[in-house]
Scaffold this active site. Sequence first.
Site, short mmCIF file in Angstrom:
data_model
loop_
_atom_site.label_atom_id
_atom_site.label_comp_id
_atom_site.label_asym_id
_atom_site.label_seq_id
_atom_site.Cartn_x
_atom_site.Cartn_y
_atom_site.Cartn_z
N ASP A 419 1.00 -1.17 0.19
CA ASP A 419 -0.15 0.04 0.07
C ASP A 419 0.96 1.23 -0.14
OD1 ASP A 419 -2.11 1.61 0.22
OD2 ASP A 419 -2.69 1.10 2.48
N GLU A 422 2.82 5.01 -3.92
CA GLU A 422 2.76 5.68 -5.22
C GLU A 422 4.07 6.65 -5.47
OE1 GLU A 422 0.39 5.58 -2.87
OE2 GLU A 422 -0.67 4.43 -4.09
N ASP A 498 -9.10 3.42 -3.06
CA ASP A 498 -9.87 3.94 -2.37
C ASP A 498 -11.32 4.35 -2.96
OD1 ASP A 498 -8.06 3.25 -0.56
OD2 ASP A 498 -7.58 5.21 -0.18
O1 MIG Z 1 -4.05 6.25 3.89
O2 MIG Z 1 -3.97 0.96 5.54
O3 MIG Z 1 -5.85 2.16 -0.01
O4 MIG Z 1 -7.01 -0.21 1.35
O5 MIG Z 1 -7.19 0.40 4.31
C1 MIG Z 1 -4.75 5.09 3.81
C2 MIG Z 1 -5.08 1.87 5.56
C3 MIG Z 1 -3.85 3.84 3.89
C4 MIG Z 1 -5.05 2.91 1.79
C5 MIG Z 1 -5.56 1.77 1.29
C6 MIG Z 1 -6.49 1.05 2.05
C7 MIG Z 1 -6.13 0.82 3.37
C8 MIG Z 1 -5.62 2.12 4.14
N1 MIG Z 1 -4.61 2.59 3.24
#
Ligand code: MIG
Length: 793
Positions: A419, A422, A498
């Site tokens: 996660d 980017e 998201d």
């Molecule tokens: O800034 O880990 O897209 O699936 O639950 C949010 C918490 C960070 C973004 C991900 C989302 C996840 C969430 N993460």
Amino acid sequence: MDVRKIIYVLRAIGINGIVRTLQYGFARDRVDNKYSKRVSAVKRLYPGELQSENSIKGGILLKYEHSSVELIFLSPNLIQISWEPGKPPFPYSIAKSDWETQQPLIKSDTSSHSIILGDFNVTIDNTGDICFQDFKGKILRRDNPPIREGDQWNLSTILAPEEHIYGLGERASSLNLRPGNYCSWNTDPAGSYTHGNDPLYIGTPIYLSLSNAGSYLVYYDNSFRSYFQIGDNFKASFDGGMLRYYLIFGSFEKIFEQLAELVGRPCMPPRWVLGYHQSRWGYRTEADIREVVKGFEEHNLLVSAIHLDIDYMDGFRVFTINSNRFPEMKKLTSDLEDKGIKLVASLNPAVKRDRKYEVFNQGSSKDVFCKLPNGKILSGVSWPGWSVFPDFTKPEARKWWQDQYQSLLSAGISGIWHDMNEPASFAAWGDKTFPISTSHSMDGRGGDHLEAHNLYGLLMNQAGYEAIHEYAPNKRPWIFSRAGWAGLHRYAWNWTGDVESTWESLKQTIPTILGLGLSGHAFSGVDIGGFSGSPGAELYLRWFQMATFLPLFRTHSAIGTKSREPWAYGEPTTGIIRNFLKLRYKLIPYLYTLAWETAHTGISPIRPIFVENPEDKGLWDVEDEFLLGNAVLIAPILHEKEYKRRITLPRGNWYSFWDDQQYIGPSQFELPVTLETIPLFIKSGSLLPMEKSGKICINVYPDIDNTNSNRIYFDDGDGYGAWRVDNFHFNAKQNSMDISWVHEGEFPFPYPFVTIQIHGKQLINAIVDGNPRRIQGNTLITPIFKNLNLYFE
Ligand code: MIG
């Protein structure tokens, strides 16, 4: 930022977190003001006068007054064009560089130069205008001379009036991207997005063009921030680097075969990944996980994986496990393993700045973190607060990161969720990522964030993939990632991040996932029910029904949303979901075969329906249906209280999955629907293998007067051992059908008997390898055979 977003952010990171996002905003701007190149008024430079022309390996090199270009055939349908000046791309996305030298024919006259190979002819004139034609002289693509402005390249491609453009990575747009403006700069929309938001997490600059002249694909091999304006022309501009692009011509199969050779093939997933995954940001403890599992058991619902979001960590410190919440992770994973359930854990690239934290100290001493031009380590803000970030463009940093996975893997974690790559850093305003001037190694050759940004996720996934592979060389790694670039599929699946919990976002999912597939990102999924809100029962159900047919089949939601396990809504929702779960598991032999095919061809299992007949323009804009492989067409319900929907079928005969009713395409019609099902069609001439309670049923959908081949792939479900492919050749006549069965490979056929189920015809007689065999209605149960003759009424 709207109020909802502010509340979401407050809830997620607290008031101290917000203060940090302000501080980071100032810090980032300060750095960028200090170090970014001042751009004074720059000239727009055309290539200028042609100065020389030379033949080179596979093509030609032309030197103009202000720039030069190489046109090279890498294969008879793959052409590489490279305009200089500008740094050549570091080949992170490229899987193959040793192409066999092609010998195109070169023809020159006073105003132009052509290279001709196989079916294609590329002509460049003395101004730098390039025209791509097929052997009949049809123009497939035409590029104006590119314009150089400072470090930037601008290229304008002339589009045919009817031309459609698809792909460009992950887009919350219509399926046809024309008209529209897009940016490739991997971005976290921070908690919520829907139709129209751009850019998103995966900006891969690969697109497919479809026009009367045919189809072709382009890959702009340039990772710098880029912009695409698609109107009368396709205007692409890149903030740096050389202007290198690849063009691939031919049929879809040829195009994707060639793309797979260029940027690599997706990896074969372990079989369990094709089951259902339950996730939620908010499962915090071992007790939470055990309770969710109990819920699945009590409600008699199938599940294959539970996901651990960031709360399993110790204070969001990556590669740690919170020992209060998960005192015995190893015991938990093995208890779940006994029930056939895997645990998947999330990882973020941010490493907490904390002198008492081993990962931070080790990384600092190994010098793996991103730095600013003044040599100081870059600090950004993420879940753990002030954090530092590995420079994944540095080989030592990838190696170091790779070594960290051990602890999670040895605790029995089966899959990894990447996660925030980017990369994201929270900022109260402006770009929520690193300063542009951040220095990157780029494998030793050096570069800044403008070039490295889009590659960050790709390289994190490379490190993760290699880590899992090294830890368990006899298993297939499985990672899914939020960000990536061309080549991501070599290491990871992805999901669409998201998305809002709205009908609009449900609808958006189809074009987004189709576009990802056409950009090479073959295996995707979506948070069922949407990420950021709390869907009502009907929206959740419709979303679930659609996702049953996507590669990644996962419910996930944000912290603070209403709980969303498949039983949360009561009846009739739970009962219907139970049936869709059963259907998904029955389809696993089909899905697994598709996954195996995708691992060879690079073609996503999820395809727009126009691939059935690219000449049928009525299919070019269909974005509320999709194909799962060749055999299944899905027309999900995308609106509230919708009890009939319009169906578009490509040419051919199609069977309704639910009642075997036959429809002839091409056609459009209204179909009544209920809450219990969504329209599903099976193409005639296909075979649909379905598994239940350890038995296999081969569903046969006869075509009239036609021959077809279908196959089923089997192996152990993981690892790299024996496999088998069962090929079924159909030869259909009006009232009969012959099926011959040939297999390749060493893996034993996993079932003692097969059930052959005939659809749409009345079976009256069956002969198995020359012997008449008893039938029951439309069903026949038989051991493996070589030849089967079926007779219909
Ligand atoms: O800034 O880990 O897209 O699936 O639950 C949010 C918490 C960070 C973004 C991900 C989302 C996840 C969430 N993460």
